[in-house]
Design a protein around this motif. Structure first.
Motif: not given
Length: 135
Positions: A52-59
């Motif tokens: 989930k953190a990776r998804g936010i970081y990617s955005r």
């Protein structure tokens, strides 16, 4: 209103089930100028929710690609930290080097890279004097 909701409203903090207190960002940009989503990703990492953190970081990385170099470098650092947590040390070191190349003043990336490289050099097997003889 629930007890938890009242606590958050009055103090701006939430209590996690294990008793730890988490500080929640309620504003779009904190006093430090970083978006609330950045802090949300940091909280997810602390809670072990890496994907989930990776998804936010990617955005965040896409949105900061041209506009906010400080945020972009911090996100690169944090993604490298996630790689290190997962044991992908080569990937982590590459991420920290990329962050440093983007902004040489990114202290977290420099410190993380230095620490991990020092630890890796200490844990690397050393050759015995007999094995070091060149033919």
């Amino acid at each position: 209103m629930s007890r938890r909701g009242k606590n958050v409203e009055q103090t701006g903090k939430t209590t996690r089930p294990d008793g730890r207190v988490a500080h929640r960002r309620t504003d779009a940009n904190g006093a430090d100028g970083l978006p609330a989503n950045y802090w949300k990703a940091c909280e997810l990492v602390q809670d072990g929710q890496y994907e989930k953190a990776r998804g936010i970081y990617s955005r965040l990385e896409r949105s900061a690609a041209t506009a906010d170099s400080r945020l972009r470098v911090l996100v690169q650092n944090d993604l490298a930290v996630l790689a290190a947590i997962e044991g992908k040390f080569d990937e982590a070191c590459q991420g920290w080097r990329a962050a440093i190349e983007s902004n040489g003043e990114c202290l977290p990336a420099r410190l993380n890279l230095g620490l991990v490289e020092a630890e890796l050099s200490l844990s690397a097997p050393t050759a015995s004097p007999a094995e070091a003889v060149l033919v």
